[in-house]
Design a protein around this motif. Structure first.
Motif, PDB file in Angstrom:
ATOM      1  N   VAL A 195       0.856  -1.187   0.000  1.00 47.73           N
ATOM      2  CA  VAL A 195       0.000   0.000   0.000  1.00 47.73           C
ATOM      3  C   VAL A 195       0.893   1.239   0.000  1.00 47.73           C
ATOM      4  N   LEU A 196       0.628   2.129  -0.941  1.00 55.12           N
ATOM      5  CA  LEU A 196       1.367   3.385  -1.059  1.00 55.12           C
ATOM      6  C   LEU A 196       0.397   4.535  -0.819  1.00 55.12           C
ATOM      7  N   ALA A 197       0.625   5.270   0.267  1.00 56.45           N
ATOM      8  CA  ALA A 197      -0.320   6.308   0.675  1.00 56.45           C
ATOM      9  C   ALA A 197       0.291   7.700   0.615  1.00 56.45           C
ATOM     10  N   ASP A 198      -0.474   8.610   0.058  1.00 49.97           N
ATOM     11  CA  ASP A 198      -0.162  10.041   0.096  1.00 49.97           C
ATOM     12  C   ASP A 198      -0.752  10.558   1.406  1.00 49.97           C
ATOM     13  N   ARG A 199       0.070  10.620   2.434  1.00 59.86           N
ATOM     14  CA  ARG A 199      -0.265  11.010   3.808  1.00 59.86           C
ATOM     15  C   ARG A 199      -0.874   9.855   4.605  1.00 59.86           C
ATOM     16  N   HIS A 200      -0.630   9.931   5.921  1.00 57.66           N
ATOM     17  CA  HIS A 200      -1.274   9.029   6.884  1.00 57.66           C
ATOM     18  C   HIS A 200      -1.259   9.733   8.240  1.00 57.66           C
ATOM     19  N   ASP A 201      -1.132   8.971   9.285  1.00 54.53           N
ATOM     20  CA  ASP A 201      -1.302   9.488  10.640  1.00 54.53           C
ATOM     21  C   ASP A 201      -0.306  10.583  11.018  1.00 54.53           C
ATOM     22  N   LEU A 202       0.904  10.508  10.492  1.00 59.39           N
ATOM     23  CA  LEU A 202       1.905  11.531  10.819  1.00 59.39           C
ATOM     24  C   LEU A 202       1.418  12.929  10.455  1.00 59.39           C
ATOM     25  N   SER A 203       0.580  13.032   9.419  1.00 58.07           N
ATOM     26  CA  SER A 203       0.033  14.338   9.035  1.00 58.07           C
ATOM     27  C   SER A 203      -0.768  14.965  10.163  1.00 58.07           C
TER      28      SER A 203
END
Length: 214
Positions: free
Chosen positions: A94-102
């Motif tokens: 899975v490649l995500a543009d943003r996650h929890d760190l945002s």
């Protein structure tokens, strides 16, 4: 038995070049013939995309910092349960543009919400789920905002004052310095150098994973 997939995330301020970085990571994954699912936050599912619209658009009524935080995690858990976890379970990367760190950076740093509040929501909603690798594209907020403005109309968050993004960047860097699995990429460098840094981080992650299996 299907091997568990890996969860990769690209993070960064506005104008840091996340879209280009995501494309670079996707090309790297596809070159290795790895099955990949790409997504973004907030968003990634029909319901989460509606929440994205609520968060991004300008309203006559002020959206409070606490409501913004809760909306972010509402969208995030929809994406996690309905897309990310099923994909990982079937062996997809899975490649995500943003996650929890945002949220930790934007709502914790930019909005200055209590980190204990954010940590409590994180634990309740996400549990032990976290990315295997996060690439944080670091850039001076003034440069990033200038890039974002050159793209066209700014959304509600992009319209915040420079100091908001300076606080956000500070928290990004603090977390990156204290937690493993986060690689800082200097996004102010020429595009080719940024892409080379991303590929180097991915290669190191790949080699480390295979060394662990061996």
């Amino acid at each position: 038995m299907t091997e568990q997939g890996r969860f990769l995330v690209v993070e960064g301020l506005e104008g840091a070049g996340k879209s280009t970085a995501v494309a670079t990571v996707r090309h790297w994954l596809e070159a290795k013939q790895l099955p990949v699912v790409c997504t973004r936050e907030p968003g990634g599912t029909p319901l989460a995309e509606q929440i994205r619209t609520l968060v991004k658009q300008v309203h006559d009524e002020q959206l409070t910092a606490e409501a913004e935080l809760l909306l972010m995690y509402a969208a995030r858990v929809q994406l996690l349960r309905n897309v990310i976890e099923p994909a990982l379970a079937t062996g997809h990367w899975v490649l995500a543009d943003r996650h929890d760190l945002s949220s930790r950076a934007y709502q914790g740093g930019g909005r200055q919400l209590d980190r204990k509040l954010i940590d409590g929501i994180r634990q309740a909603v996400l549990g032990n789920c976290k990315p295997d690798l996060t690439l944080y594209l670091d850039i001076d907020p003034a440069i990033g905002l200038a890039r974002a403005q050159a793209r066209g109309e700014l959304d509600r968050i992009e319209q915040e004052q420079l100091v908001f993004f300076q606080r956000t960047r500070q928290v990004y860097l603090q977390i990156a310095a204290s937690e493993p699995g986060i690689v800082v990429i200097d996004a102010s460098k020429p595009l080719m150098e940024v892409q080379q840094s991303i590929v180097a981080a991915l290669d190191a992650f790949w080699e480390q994973g295979h060394a662990t299996l061996a």
